[in-house]
Design a protein around this motif. Structure first.
Motif, PDB file in Angstrom:
ATOM      1  N   UNK A   1       0.856  -1.190   0.000  1.00 60.34           N
ATOM      2  CA  UNK A   1       0.000   0.000   0.000  1.00 60.34           C
ATOM      3  C   UNK A   1       0.887   1.234   0.000  1.00 60.34           C
ATOM      4  N   UNK A   2       0.405   2.306  -0.638  1.00 67.96           N
ATOM      5  CA  UNK A   2       1.204   3.517  -0.720  1.00 67.96           C
ATOM      6  C   UNK A   2       0.334   4.708  -1.116  1.00 67.96           C
ATOM      7  N   UNK A   3       0.853   5.901  -0.852  1.00 64.34           N
ATOM      8  CA  UNK A   3       0.210   7.131  -1.286  1.00 64.34           C
ATOM      9  C   UNK A   3       0.857   7.590  -2.582  1.00 64.34           C
ATOM     10  N   UNK A   4       0.045   8.120  -3.484  1.00 63.18           N
ATOM     11  CA  UNK A   4       0.551   8.655  -4.741  1.00 63.18           C
ATOM     12  C   UNK A   4      -0.247   9.911  -5.068  1.00 63.18           C
ATOM     13  N   UNK A   5       0.387  11.053  -4.862  1.00 71.89           N
ATOM     14  CA  UNK A   5      -0.335  12.306  -5.048  1.00 71.89           C
ATOM     15  C   UNK A   5      -1.471  12.423  -4.055  1.00 71.89           C
ATOM     16  N   UNK A   6      -2.676  12.612  -4.571  1.00 67.33           N
ATOM     17  CA  UNK A   6      -3.847  12.745  -3.704  1.00 67.33           C
ATOM     18  C   UNK A   6      -4.590  11.420  -3.540  1.00 67.33           C
ATOM     19  N   UNK A   7      -3.975  10.328  -3.961  1.00 66.49           N
ATOM     20  CA  UNK A   7      -4.662   9.046  -3.915  1.00 66.49           C
ATOM     21  C   UNK A   7      -3.934   8.061  -3.022  1.00 66.49           C
ATOM     22  N   UNK A   8      -4.695   7.080  -2.527  1.00 71.23           N
ATOM     23  CA  UNK A   8      -4.138   5.980  -1.744  1.00 71.23           C
ATOM     24  C   UNK A   8      -4.371   4.704  -2.533  1.00 71.23           C
ATOM     25  N   UNK A   9      -3.334   3.908  -2.706  1.00 77.08           N
ATOM     26  CA  UNK A   9      -3.433   2.680  -3.489  1.00 77.08           C
ATOM     27  C   UNK A   9      -3.025   1.488  -2.636  1.00 77.08           C
ATOM     28  N   UNK A  10      -3.628   0.360  -2.920  1.00 74.00           N
ATOM     29  CA  UNK A  10      -3.287  -0.873  -2.216  1.00 74.00           C
ATOM     30  C   UNK A  10      -3.440  -2.044  -3.174  1.00 74.00           C
ATOM     31  N   UNK A  11      -2.545  -2.987  -3.045  1.00 76.25           N
ATOM     32  CA  UNK A  11      -2.645  -4.246  -3.795  1.00 76.25           C
ATOM     33  C   UNK A  11      -2.946  -5.340  -2.782  1.00 76.25           C
ATOM     34  N   UNK A  12      -4.007  -6.096  -3.027  1.00 82.96           N
ATOM     35  CA  UNK A  12      -4.345  -7.198  -2.139  1.00 82.96           C
ATOM     36  C   UNK A  12      -4.587  -8.462  -2.951  1.00 82.96           C
ATOM     37  N   UNK A  13      -4.385  -9.590  -2.279  1.00 81.65           N
ATOM     38  CA  UNK A  13      -4.638 -10.865  -2.934  1.00 81.65           C
ATOM     39  C   UNK A  13      -6.125 -10.987  -3.246  1.00 81.65           C
ATOM     40  N   UNK A  14      -6.418 -11.573  -4.371  1.00 81.60           N
ATOM     41  CA  UNK A  14      -7.801 -11.730  -4.788  1.00 81.60           C
ATOM     42  C   UNK A  14      -8.366 -13.033  -4.229  1.00 81.60           C
ATOM     43  N   UNK A  15      -9.484 -12.918  -3.486  1.00 87.72           N
ATOM     44  CA  UNK A  15     -10.137 -14.118  -2.968  1.00 87.72           C
ATOM     45  C   UNK A  15     -10.735 -14.922  -4.119  1.00 87.72           C
ATOM     46  N   UNK A  16     -10.745 -16.224  -3.978  1.00 89.75           N
ATOM     47  CA  UNK A  16     -11.337 -17.080  -4.995  1.00 89.75           C
ATOM     48  C   UNK A  16     -12.849 -16.879  -5.034  1.00 89.75           C
ATOM     49  N   UNK A  17     -13.456 -17.262  -6.129  1.00 89.37           N
ATOM     50  CA  UNK A  17     -14.896 -17.204  -6.236  1.00 89.37           C
ATOM     51  C   UNK A  17     -15.400 -15.882  -6.772  1.00 89.37           C
TER      52      UNK A  17
END
Length: 299
Positions: free
Chosen positions: A80-96
């Motif tokens: 997760x990180x801040x970029x300019x005025x936005x907050x971004x996060x990468x998370x694992x995708x749950x199955x289904x």
């Protein structure tokens, strides 16, 4: 199905501007899935991008807390990180897939089983309590379906809650202009006890419930989670599943009380609201008029 108690403050909010990603930079951005701008990265990860707001950080803190205190299947935050005025996060995708998408292919027995499975995990959450109604970092709870934002011109504001009396006082702020003082006091006095404040997801609905092969596989979107009234998780959960939750989570008296509270807050002058409130106040204590869970629109 719509939320049992919709957040009407969204109706007055300016929509977040649409953002186009340059997909020529990578062929891995393959799916835009909602207003928070989550994108599937290949088949294993999801990128969330949003204007920087508190609940994106809260979601990460809440997921870590739940992972430590329950066996609930959760999306793991990779980065997760801040970029300019936005907050971004990468998370694992749950199955289904989400329950709302799977529903047309599910039998009634599947829905019952999924509801029971979700309820068992929510029961684990309820074992985590706090003397204060708050988020994990000590901020007031953020679900506006419970505490609807007051007008900017209002001379009072919500405060912290440690007792039933303090919760009644806070909740009364949103309705004290809608009914006379005596009626408000009589109604608020019938609020079921909120103690102990228990950790709740606070957004259990079909789009956040992930299922696979007719079984529950995880809950998404933990930004609203925190320590809420003991009855809030049941009251605020979607109708489709809440009937199948374990008895420890169920509270029909609280559901009826909050249903009437919501009607007073949102539709005080409607004949149905006036009749419902009158009947409720004239009834004996601890007698619910709801044979089963109903949405405010059905009453």
């Amino acid at each position: 199905m719509p939320a049992r108690f919709p957040d009407t403050t969204f109706e007055q909010q300016e929509a977040e501007p649409h953002i186009e990603y340059d997909t020529s930079l990578t062929d891995q951005f393959v799916e835009k899935t909602g207003e928070e701008y989550p994108w599937a990265i290949a088949t294993d990860y999801v990128l969330k991008s949003r204007r920087y707001v508190y609940d994106m950080e809260a979601e990460i803190e809440n997921i870590n807390f739940v992972a430590e205190h329950t066996s609930l299947p959760l999306p793991k935050i990779v980065a997760s990180w801040e970029q300019g005025t936005r907050f971004l996060a990468i998370e694992e995708r749950l199955e289904g897939e989400s329950l709302d998408k799977a529903l047309p292919n599910l039998a009634r027995g599947d829905v019952k089983r999924i509801g029971e499975q979700v309820g068992e995990y929510l029961r684990q959450l309820k074992n985590n309590t706090s003397p204060l109604m708050e988020m994990l970092d000590g901020r007031p709870v953020v679900d506006r379906r419970l505490f609807k934002p007051l007008p900017d011109s209002y001379w009072r504001g919500y405060s912290g809650c440690a007792t039933d009396a303090e919760l009644r006082l806070n909740l009364s702020l949103a309705i004290d202009d809608n009914v006379d003082l005596n009626t408000m006091h009589r109604f608020m006095a019938k609020m079921p006890s909120a103690l102990p404040f228990t950790f709740s997801h606070s957004d259990v609905h079909e789009e956040n419930v992930m299922v696979k092969d007719g079984n529950f596989v995880g809950l998404l979107n933990w930004g609203l989670a925190g320590f809420y009234p003991s009855w809030w998780e049941f009251v605020n959960s979607c109708e489709l599943l809440s009937d199948y939750f374990p008895a420890e989570l169920g509270d029909e008296n609280a559901l009826e009380w909050f249903t009437i509270y919501y009607a007073i807050r949102e539709r005080p002058m409607e004949p149905k609201t006036i009749a419902m409130l009158k009947e409720y106040l004239n009834r004996g204590p601890n007698v619910t008029g709801l044979a089963k869970t109903k949405s405010p629109a059905e009453i």
